[in-house]
Motif scaffolding. Sequence first.
Motif, short mmCIF file in Angstrom:
data_model
loop_
_atom_site.label_atom_id
_atom_site.label_comp_id
_atom_site.label_asym_id
_atom_site.label_seq_id
_atom_site.Cartn_x
_atom_site.Cartn_y
_atom_site.Cartn_z
N ARG A 44 0.83 -1.21 0.00
CA ARG A 44 0.00 0.00 0.00
C ARG A 44 0.86 1.25 0.00
NH1 ARG A 44 -4.49 -1.70 4.47
NH2 ARG A 44 -5.75 -2.90 3.03
N SER A 45 0.35 2.26 -0.67
CA SER A 45 1.01 3.56 -0.71
C SER A 45 0.19 4.55 0.12
CB SER A 45 1.11 4.06 -2.15
OG SER A 45 1.47 5.42 -2.17
N LYS A 46 0.76 4.99 1.23
CA LYS A 46 0.04 5.94 2.09
C LYS A 46 -0.23 7.24 1.34
CE LYS A 46 1.38 4.15 6.52
NZ LYS A 46 1.32 4.46 7.91
N SER A 47 0.70 7.68 0.52
CA SER A 47 0.50 8.95 -0.19
C SER A 47 -0.61 8.83 -1.23
CB SER A 47 1.80 9.43 -0.84
OG SER A 47 2.26 8.51 -1.81
N LEU A 48 -0.68 7.70 -1.93
CA LEU A 48 -1.75 7.51 -2.91
C LEU A 48 -3.10 7.39 -2.21
CD1 LEU A 48 -2.61 7.15 -5.84
CD2 LEU A 48 -2.16 4.70 -5.59
N ARG A 49 -3.15 6.64 -1.11
CA ARG A 49 -4.40 6.51 -0.36
C ARG A 49 -4.86 7.88 0.13
NH1 ARG A 49 -5.83 1.39 1.37
NH2 ARG A 49 -6.65 2.10 3.36
N ALA A 50 -3.91 8.71 0.56
CA ALA A 50 -4.26 10.05 1.06
C ALA A 50 -4.90 10.90 -0.04
CB ALA A 50 -3.02 10.73 1.61
N LYS A 51 -4.48 10.70 -1.30
CA LYS A 51 -5.08 11.45 -2.41
C LYS A 51 -6.57 11.17 -2.55
CE LYS A 51 -0.97 11.91 -5.25
NZ LYS A 51 -0.32 11.60 -6.53
N ASP A 55 -6.94 6.63 4.85
CA ASP A 55 -5.77 6.28 5.64
C ASP A 55 -5.83 4.77 5.90
OD1 ASP A 55 -7.56 5.86 7.78
OD2 ASP A 55 -7.22 7.88 8.57
N ASP A 56 -5.03 4.28 6.85
CA ASP A 56 -4.99 2.84 7.09
C ASP A 56 -6.29 2.28 7.66
OD1 ASP A 56 -2.45 2.55 6.08
OD2 ASP A 56 -1.47 2.73 8.03
#
Length: 114
Positions: A44-51, A55-56
């Motif tokens: 998982r990419s935290k930065s992509l999820r944030a877009k 979040d987790d």
Amino acid sequence: GCDVVAVPNSAIADKLVLKMGIPRAKIGLFPRGVNATQYNPGKRSKSLRAKFGADDSNVVVLWAARLVPEKGADLFADAFVALFNNKTLLEHYPGVIDRIRIVVVGSGPLRGPM
């Protein structure tokens, strides 16, 4: 009968041979379109999820396809309407709906309506 039975992997092919007696020559392997080794929760990419406002703690559901009727865009949308209106889910898992993020990737004539 049919000419070929399509299966995603050899384990399922083996089960069809053993449990259903389907001849191996009638089974065709058609692997899934997603490489589960490359695309899995461990990467998982935290930065992509944030877009996408995730979040987790969020569940992100991704649908990538041409946005045309024959790809089932209406079924995808209807499934989430049914999920979001499911009284049992809402009663037993309060707040779960707020954790879901839906991401649609693609282009086509249904992009606007979606």
